[in-house]
Design a protein around this motif. Structure first.
Motif, PDB file in Angstrom:
ATOM      1  N   ILE A  39       0.860  -1.175   0.000  1.00 24.07           N
ATOM      2  CA  ILE A  39       0.000   0.000   0.000  1.00 24.07           C
ATOM      3  C   ILE A  39       0.897   1.227   0.000  1.00 24.07           C
ATOM      4  CG2 ILE A  39      -1.854   1.242   1.184  1.00 24.07           C
ATOM      5  CD1 ILE A  39      -1.356  -2.231   2.285  1.00 24.07           C
ATOM      6  N   ILE A  40       0.676   2.122  -0.950  1.00 23.27           N
ATOM      7  CA  ILE A  40       1.501   3.322  -1.097  1.00 23.27           C
ATOM      8  C   ILE A  40       0.592   4.545  -1.021  1.00 23.27           C
ATOM      9  CG2 ILE A  40       3.154   4.560  -2.547  1.00 23.27           C
ATOM     10  CD1 ILE A  40       3.463   1.761  -4.054  1.00 23.27           C
ATOM     11  N   HIS A  41       0.776   5.355  -0.005  1.00 25.76           N
ATOM     12  CA  HIS A  41       0.060   6.618   0.134  1.00 25.76           C
ATOM     13  C   HIS A  41       0.982   7.708  -0.397  1.00 25.76           C
ATOM     14  CE1 HIS A  41      -3.271   5.291   2.812  1.00 25.76           C
ATOM     15  NE2 HIS A  41      -2.415   4.309   3.061  1.00 25.76           N
ATOM     16  N   ARG A  42       0.589   8.351  -1.468  1.00 22.96           N
ATOM     17  CA  ARG A  42       1.398   9.405  -2.069  1.00 22.96           C
ATOM     18  C   ARG A  42       0.972  10.765  -1.519  1.00 22.96           C
ATOM     19  NH1 ARG A  42       4.160   6.663  -5.700  1.00 22.96           N
ATOM     20  NH2 ARG A  42       3.219   4.866  -6.706  1.00 22.96           N
ATOM     21  N   GLY A  43       1.867  11.721  -1.556  1.00 19.27           N
ATOM     22  CA  GLY A  43       1.604  13.051  -1.040  1.00 19.27           C
ATOM     23  C   GLY A  43       0.522  13.808  -1.795  1.00 19.27           C
ATOM     24  N   ASN A  44       0.173  13.342  -2.995  1.00 17.76           N
ATOM     25  CA  ASN A  44      -0.822  14.047  -3.818  1.00 17.76           C
ATOM     26  C   ASN A  44      -2.239  13.514  -3.616  1.00 17.76           C
ATOM     27  OD1 ASN A  44      -0.742  11.588  -5.082  1.00 17.76           O
ATOM     28  ND2 ASN A  44      -0.038  12.340  -7.059  1.00 17.76           N
ATOM     29  N   GLY A  45      -2.454  12.687  -2.605  1.00 12.97           N
ATOM     30  CA  GLY A  45      -3.781  12.156  -2.328  1.00 12.97           C
ATOM     31  C   GLY A  45      -4.074  10.821  -2.983  1.00 12.97           C
ATOM     32  N   GLN A  46      -3.152  10.328  -3.795  1.00 14.55           N
ATOM     33  CA  GLN A  46      -3.355   9.032  -4.426  1.00 14.55           C
ATOM     34  C   GLN A  46      -2.899   7.914  -3.496  1.00 14.55           C
ATOM     35  OE1 GLN A  46      -1.144   9.202  -8.115  1.00 14.55           O
ATOM     36  NE2 GLN A  46      -3.027   9.592  -9.250  1.00 14.55           N
ATOM     37  N   VAL A  47      -3.597   6.798  -3.577  1.00 11.28           N
ATOM     38  CA  VAL A  47      -3.204   5.587  -2.864  1.00 11.28           C
ATOM     39  C   VAL A  47      -3.143   4.468  -3.888  1.00 11.28           C
ATOM     40  CG1 VAL A  47      -3.793   3.935  -1.055  1.00 11.28           C
ATOM     41  CG2 VAL A  47      -4.314   6.358  -0.731  1.00 11.28           C
ATOM     42  N   GLU A  48      -1.994   3.793  -3.949  1.00 16.75           N
ATOM     43  CA  GLU A  48      -1.823   2.655  -4.851  1.00 16.75           C
ATOM     44  C   GLU A  48      -1.818   1.387  -4.009  1.00 16.75           C
ATOM     45  OE1 GLU A  48       1.099   1.180  -8.459  1.00 16.75           O
ATOM     46  OE2 GLU A  48       1.603   2.975  -7.329  1.00 16.75           O
ATOM     47  N   VAL A  49      -2.573   0.398  -4.453  1.00 13.75           N
ATOM     48  CA  VAL A  49      -2.657  -0.881  -3.752  1.00 13.75           C
ATOM     49  C   VAL A  49      -2.254  -1.970  -4.745  1.00 13.75           C
ATOM     50  CG1 VAL A  49      -4.175  -2.477  -2.515  1.00 13.75           C
ATOM     51  CG2 VAL A  49      -4.511  -0.006  -2.271  1.00 13.75           C
ATOM     52  N   VAL A  50      -1.258  -2.793  -4.353  1.00 13.80           N
ATOM     53  CA  VAL A  50      -0.671  -3.774  -5.264  1.00 13.80           C
ATOM     54  C   VAL A  50      -0.580  -5.128  -4.569  1.00 13.80           C
ATOM     55  CG1 VAL A  50       1.350  -4.330  -6.678  1.00 13.80           C
ATOM     56  CG2 VAL A  50       0.753  -1.924  -6.253  1.00 13.80           C
ATOM     57  N   ALA A  51      -1.078  -6.178  -5.221  1.00 10.75           N
ATOM     58  CA  ALA A  51      -0.858  -7.543  -4.745  1.00 10.75           C
ATOM     59  C   ALA A  51       0.494  -7.986  -5.274  1.00 10.75           C
ATOM     60  CB  ALA A  51      -1.951  -8.478  -5.240  1.00 10.75           C
ATOM     61  N   SER A  52       1.397  -8.390  -4.386  1.00  7.35           N
ATOM     62  CA  SER A  52       2.749  -8.804  -4.771  1.00  7.35           C
ATOM     63  C   SER A  52       2.941 -10.270  -4.401  1.00  7.35           C
ATOM     64  CB  SER A  52       3.792  -7.953  -4.052  1.00  7.35           C
ATOM     65  OG  SER A  52       3.671  -6.599  -4.405  1.00  7.35           O
ATOM     66  N   LEU A  53       2.998 -11.122  -5.423  1.00  8.49           N
ATOM     67  CA  LEU A  53       3.218 -12.553  -5.175  1.00  8.49           C
ATOM     68  C   LEU A  53       4.688 -12.866  -4.992  1.00  8.49           C
ATOM     69  CD1 LEU A  53       0.671 -14.150  -7.650  1.00  8.49           C
ATOM     70  CD2 LEU A  53       0.405 -13.665  -5.211  1.00  8.49           C
ATOM     71  N   SER A  54       5.532 -12.165  -5.742  1.00  3.06           N
ATOM     72  CA  SER A  54       6.979 -12.287  -5.645  1.00  3.06           C
ATOM     73  C   SER A  54       7.556 -11.049  -6.312  1.00  3.06           C
ATOM     74  CB  SER A  54       7.478 -13.563  -6.336  1.00  3.06           C
ATOM     75  OG  SER A  54       7.172 -13.533  -7.709  1.00  3.06           O
ATOM     76  N   ARG A  55       8.849 -10.893  -6.247  1.00  2.71           N
ATOM     77  CA  ARG A  55       9.463  -9.718  -6.859  1.00  2.71           C
ATOM     78  C   ARG A  55       9.105  -9.675  -8.347  1.00  2.71           C
ATOM     79  NH1 ARG A  55      13.675  -6.390  -5.250  1.00  2.71           N
ATOM     80  NH2 ARG A  55      14.017  -7.752  -3.467  1.00  2.71           N
ATOM     81  N   GLY A  56       8.440  -8.605  -8.765  1.00  2.75           N
ATOM     82  CA  GLY A  56       8.074  -8.428 -10.168  1.00  2.75           C
ATOM     83  C   GLY A  56       6.787  -9.105 -10.599  1.00  2.75           C
ATOM     84  N   LYS A  57       6.112  -9.841  -9.710  1.00  3.43           N
ATOM     85  CA  LYS A  57       4.861 -10.520 -10.067  1.00  3.43           C
ATOM     86  C   LYS A  57       3.711  -9.881  -9.298  1.00  3.43           C
ATOM     87  CE  LYS A  57       2.798 -14.970 -10.891  1.00  3.43           C
ATOM     88  NZ  LYS A  57       2.928 -16.410 -10.802  1.00  3.43           N
ATOM     89  N   HIS A  58       2.905  -9.074 -10.019  1.00  2.00           N
ATOM     90  CA  HIS A  58       1.843  -8.285  -9.399  1.00  2.00           C
ATOM     91  C   HIS A  58       0.535  -8.482 -10.167  1.00  2.00           C
ATOM     92  CE1 HIS A  58       5.172  -6.433  -7.323  1.00  2.00           C
ATOM     93  NE2 HIS A  58       5.694  -6.072  -8.483  1.00  2.00           N
ATOM     94  N   PRO A  59      -0.292  -9.452  -9.752  1.00  2.00           N
ATOM     95  CA  PRO A  59      -1.520  -9.740 -10.502  1.00  2.00           C
ATOM     96  C   PRO A  59      -2.643  -8.722 -10.310  1.00  2.00           C
ATOM     97  CG  PRO A  59      -1.412 -11.125  -8.568  1.00  2.00           C
ATOM     98  CD  PRO A  59      -0.099 -10.380  -8.648  1.00  2.00           C
ATOM     99  N   TYR A  60      -2.494  -7.822  -9.334  1.00  2.00           N
ATOM    100  CA  TYR A  60      -3.541  -6.828  -9.076  1.00  2.00           C
ATOM    101  C   TYR A  60      -2.873  -5.518  -8.710  1.00  2.00           C
ATOM    102  CZ  TYR A  60      -7.410  -4.391  -6.755  1.00  2.00           C
ATOM    103  OH  TYR A  60      -8.348  -3.471  -6.382  1.00  2.00           O
ATOM    104  N   ARG A  61      -3.357  -4.440  -9.316  1.00  2.00           N
ATOM    105  CA  ARG A  61      -2.848  -3.099  -9.008  1.00  2.00           C
ATOM    106  C   ARG A  61      -3.962  -2.100  -9.277  1.00  2.00           C
ATOM    107  NH1 ARG A  61       2.465  -0.891  -9.230  1.00  2.00           N
ATOM    108  NH2 ARG A  61       3.151  -2.924  -9.976  1.00  2.00           N
ATOM    109  N   THR A  62      -4.180  -1.193  -8.339  1.00  2.00           N
ATOM    110  CA  THR A  62      -5.150  -0.130  -8.559  1.00  2.00           C
ATOM    111  C   THR A  62      -4.628   1.155  -7.924  1.00  2.00           C
ATOM    112  OG1 THR A  62      -7.493   0.466  -8.449  1.00  2.00           O
ATOM    113  CG2 THR A  62      -6.566  -0.544  -6.486  1.00  2.00           C
ATOM    114  N   THR A  63      -5.001   2.280  -8.510  1.00  2.00           N
ATOM    115  CA  THR A  63      -4.667   3.589  -7.967  1.00  2.00           C
ATOM    116  C   THR A  63      -5.967   4.318  -7.665  1.00  2.00           C
ATOM    117  OG1 THR A  63      -2.602   3.676  -9.231  1.00  2.00           O
ATOM    118  CG2 THR A  63      -3.455   5.755  -8.372  1.00  2.00           C
ATOM    119  N   LEU A  64      -6.098   4.779  -6.430  1.00  2.00           N
ATOM    120  CA  LEU A  64      -7.294   5.486  -5.972  1.00  2.00           C
ATOM    121  C   LEU A  64      -6.944   6.967  -5.803  1.00  2.00           C
ATOM    122  CD1 LEU A  64      -8.133   2.938  -3.138  1.00  2.00           C
ATOM    123  CD2 LEU A  64      -9.092   2.966  -5.443  1.00  2.00           C
TER     124      LEU A  64
END
Length: 83
Positions: A39-64
């Motif tokens: 979960i990444i909360h950015r200073g501009n109000g965006q939040v990115e949520v990423v499913a990480s199975l392993s390094r470089g393997k991300h089957p789900y990603r969304t930016t709110l």
């Protein structure tokens, strides 16, 4: 910053750019292990949520954009379903 076991690995980190990042497992507990939800909360109000199975393997990603806490929690649950 909450370090894991005193190493240069983290459960959560606050960066100079105002970004807050943390990793949680499928149950929502802090973790440094894979799989995890990043979960990444950015200073501009965006939040990115990423499913990480392993390094470089991300089957789900969304930016709110300026989400409510409920929106973030729903995205975390969606990402956790991929773990």
């Amino acid at each position: 910053m909450q370090k894991a076991n005193g190493f240069n690995e983290f459960y959560s980190i606050y960066t100079k750019g105002g970004r807050i990042e943390y990793f949680v497992d499928k149950q929502g507990n802090p973790t440094i292990n894979y799989p995890h939800v990043h979960i990444i909360h950015r200073g501009n109000g965006q939040v990115e949520v990423v499913a990480s199975l392993s390094r470089g393997k991300h089957p789900y990603r969304t930016t709110l954009n300026n989400p409510s806490g409920g929106d973030v929690n729903a995205a975390i649950r969606s990402a956790a379903s991929y773990l």
